[in-house]
Every structure is written in structure tokens, then in C-alpha cells.
Scaffold this motif. Structure first.
Motif, PDB file in Angstrom:
ATOM      1  N   ALA A  55       0.832  -1.215   0.000  1.00  0.00           N
ATOM      2  CA  ALA A  55       0.000   0.000   0.000  1.00  0.00           C
ATOM      3  C   ALA A  55       0.863   1.261   0.000  1.00  0.00           C
ATOM      4  CB  ALA A  55      -0.926  -0.010   1.218  1.00  0.00           C
ATOM      5  N   ILE A  56       1.963   1.233   0.769  1.00  0.00           N
ATOM      6  CA  ILE A  56       2.859   2.394   0.789  1.00  0.00           C
ATOM      7  C   ILE A  56       3.528   2.567  -0.567  1.00  0.00           C
ATOM      8  CG2 ILE A  56       4.989   3.288   1.805  1.00  0.00           C
ATOM      9  CD1 ILE A  56       4.137   2.088   4.451  1.00  0.00           C
ATOM     10  N   ASP A  57       3.905   1.475  -1.206  1.00  0.00           N
ATOM     11  CA  ASP A  57       4.510   1.569  -2.543  1.00  0.00           C
ATOM     12  C   ASP A  57       3.541   2.204  -3.542  1.00  0.00           C
ATOM     13  OD1 ASP A  57       6.883   0.480  -1.661  1.00  0.00           O
ATOM     14  OD2 ASP A  57       6.334  -1.576  -2.214  1.00  0.00           O
ATOM     15  N   ALA A  61       4.132   5.670  -5.541  1.00  0.00           N
ATOM     16  CA  ALA A  61       3.986   5.797  -6.996  1.00  0.00           C
ATOM     17  C   ALA A  61       3.038   6.935  -7.356  1.00  0.00           C
ATOM     18  CB  ALA A  61       3.484   4.466  -7.579  1.00  0.00           C
ATOM     19  N   GLN A  62       1.977   7.098  -6.544  1.00  0.00           N
ATOM     20  CA  GLN A  62       1.050   8.202  -6.795  1.00  0.00           C
ATOM     21  C   GLN A  62       1.728   9.546  -6.552  1.00  0.00           C
ATOM     22  OE1 GLN A  62      -2.088   7.909  -8.010  1.00  0.00           O
ATOM     23  NE2 GLN A  62      -2.097  10.145  -8.137  1.00  0.00           N
ATOM     24  N   CYS A  63       2.599   9.609  -5.544  1.00  0.00           N
ATOM     25  CA  CYS A  63       3.337  10.851  -5.301  1.00  0.00           C
ATOM     26  C   CYS A  63       4.228  11.203  -6.482  1.00  0.00           C
ATOM     27  CB  CYS A  63       4.161  10.716  -4.023  1.00  0.00           C
ATOM     28  SG  CYS A  63       3.186  10.708  -2.496  1.00  0.00           S
ATOM     29  N   GLU A  64       4.863  10.185  -7.061  1.00  0.00           N
ATOM     30  CA  GLU A  64       5.713  10.442  -8.224  1.00  0.00           C
ATOM     31  C   GLU A  64       4.888  10.977  -9.389  1.00  0.00           C
ATOM     32  OE1 GLU A  64       8.894  10.411  -8.646  1.00  0.00           O
ATOM     33  OE2 GLU A  64       9.440   9.698  -6.653  1.00  0.00           O
ATOM     34  N   GLN A  65       3.710  10.416  -9.601  1.00  0.00           N
ATOM     35  CA  GLN A  65       2.852  10.919 -10.673  1.00  0.00           C
ATOM     36  C   GLN A  65       2.415  12.364 -10.408  1.00  0.00           C
ATOM     37  OE1 GLN A  65      -0.413   8.206 -11.119  1.00  0.00           O
ATOM     38  NE2 GLN A  65       0.889   6.481 -11.769  1.00  0.00           N
ATOM     39  N   ASP A  66       2.061  12.641  -9.153  1.00  0.00           N
ATOM     40  CA  ASP A  66       1.650  14.019  -8.827  1.00  0.00           C
ATOM     41  C   ASP A  66       2.807  15.004  -9.032  1.00  0.00           C
ATOM     42  OD1 ASP A  66      -0.808  12.990  -8.167  1.00  0.00           O
ATOM     43  OD2 ASP A  66      -0.408  12.916  -6.000  1.00  0.00           O
TER      44      ASP A  66
END
Length: 237
Positions: A55-57, A61-66
Motif C-alpha cells: 500500500a505504501i509503494d 507511486a502516486q506521489c511520483e505521478q503528482d
């Protein structure tokens, strides 16, 4: 009225004192026990840790996209640049926090894996010991059924049978030739004498005494006939 109130107070005090005395005499009512916490196995704990790390991964990944989207907005400039910069700062803080959580969970996961490995090793050792105990018990039972003295007796009997068999084979292969009784030294002496005679005859030009003599004037290879009355006339010299 004051007397009635006082009387009621005295009765209440005596009643409370009686209840407290009975509690002290019989013991206070037991407190309800807390419900036992469910025990979690190592496999279940590792499974939950894997889910949390996964879940943290996904959040990282969502942070990288943002951040990639905010980077594009910041590159456009204008009024959106300031807002995108503030959002990017928040996303970076969130990313650092998630990375720290993942590192902590990774350390916990590593420790649990070490404990699991140790537990599995102990289980394997216990199974090995049980297998050894079973094998030793079976071997003892088998050895108890074997008589060592009987084995030694069988070995002695087998050795005797082998000796008898070898003796029988020697007797069956015995040579019954008559010549076995002759003396080899006498035979060698006679052979040497015969060789000497042959050599002497060769030197003198006369053939051996056991060969027929040639007829004088006869053709080569013609020999004299023995004086035998029964021999034909043309064979008599």
C-alpha cells in the motif's frame, strides 16, 4: 422532624456498614476478565506487513505521478507556478513520510523473516531428531532379533563347507597318468645321451644305429632289406 432525619441517617450508615462488612467477609465480586487477544502467527504477521508495504509503494507511486504533473505546471509559469510549487512541497513532505514508514516496515519485516527462518530451522531439527530416534529404535529391534553367536556359528560352518568343496575339487582334478611316477633326472640323462650319440654320428658321417643303412651302389634313398625269410625275393640282397 430532625429526629426522623437523624434516625434515617443512622440506619443508612448501619446498612452501608453491613454491606461493606459482608463484602469484606465474602470477598468482592470478581471483575470481568478481558477477552483474550487473538494470537497472530508469523505467516499472518508477514502477510499483513507485505500488504502495508504494498500500500505504501502504491502511495509513493502516486506521489511520483503528482510530482510529474506539478513539474509540468511549474514549467508553464504564470500564476499557476506559485500554487504548483506549494502543492509540490506538500507532496514531497508526504513522500518523505511514506519513505520513512516503508523503511521502518522493511526493518520489521526483516526481523520477522529472521524469526521465521529460525523457527523453521528448529522445526527441521526437531523432525530430524524424531527421525533419528525412530531409526535407532527400529535398529535396536532388528539387532535384538539377531543372535551374534548364531552368526559366528554360520560363518564357521560356511568356512568348513568351503574347505570341503576345495578338497573335493582337488580330488576331482587329480591326474592319473602313469608317467607321473618317472624320475625327471633319469629322463634328462637319457635325453642328453641320445643327443650326444646324434652329434657323434654326425661327426663320423654315420647315421644313428636305429636308422637303416644305405645299399652300396643303390639309388639314393634305397636301403638294404632285412634278411627275413618271409620277405619277397626282390627285397633280399
Amino acid at each position: 422532624l430532625q429526629c426522623a432525619v437523624g434516625l434515617q441517617s443512622v440506619r443508612a450508615f448501619k446498612g452501608g456498614h453491613r454491606v461493606a462488612g459482608m463484602r469484606n467477609f465474602f470477598g468482592a465480586a470478581p471483575k470481568p476478565k478481558a477477552a483474550p487477544q487473538p494470537q497472530v502467527s508469523l505467516d499472518e504477521g508477514l502477510g499483513k506487513l507485505d500488504q502495508s508495504i504494498q500500500a505504501i509503494d502504491e502511495k509513493l507511486a502516486q506521489c511520483e505521478q503528482d510530482l510529474q504533473k506539478l513539474k509540468q505546471e511549474m514549467a508553464r509559469g504564470g500564476s499557476a507556478k506559485s500554487s504548483a510549487t506549494q502543492k509540490a512541497m506538500l507532496v514531497l513532505k508526504r513522500k518523505k513520510m511514506l519513505e520513512q514508514q516503508r523503511a521502518n516496515l522493511g526493518g520489521t519485516q526483516f526481523n520477522l523473516e529472521q524469526v521465521q527462518f529460525t523457527q523453521q530451522s528448529m522445526q527441521t531439527t526437531a523432525l530430524t531428531v524424531q527421525a533419528l530416534e525412530t531409526a535407532v529404535t527400529a535398529q535396536k529391534q532388528q539387532m535384538a532379533e539377531i543372535d551374534i553367536d548364531k552368526v559366528a556359528e554360520l560363518q564357521d560352518e560356511m568356512a568348513d563347507l568351503m574347505l570341503d568343496a576345495n578338497e573335493i575339487n582337488d580330488m576331482m582334478s587329480r591326474n592319473y597318468n602313469i608317467g607321473n611316477g618317472l624320475d625327471d633326472a633319469d629322463l634328462d640323462a637319457e635325453l642328453q645321451q641320445l643327443q650326444d650319440e646324434v652329434a657323434l654320428d654326425q661327426l663320423s658321417g654315420v647315421g644313428p644305429s636305429y636308422l637303416p643303412t644305405a645299399v652300396p651302389g643303390a639309388a639314393p634313398g634305397e636301403v638294404a632289406a632285412e634278411s627275413d625269410p618271409s620277405a619277397p625275393a626282390y627285397m633280399v640282397s
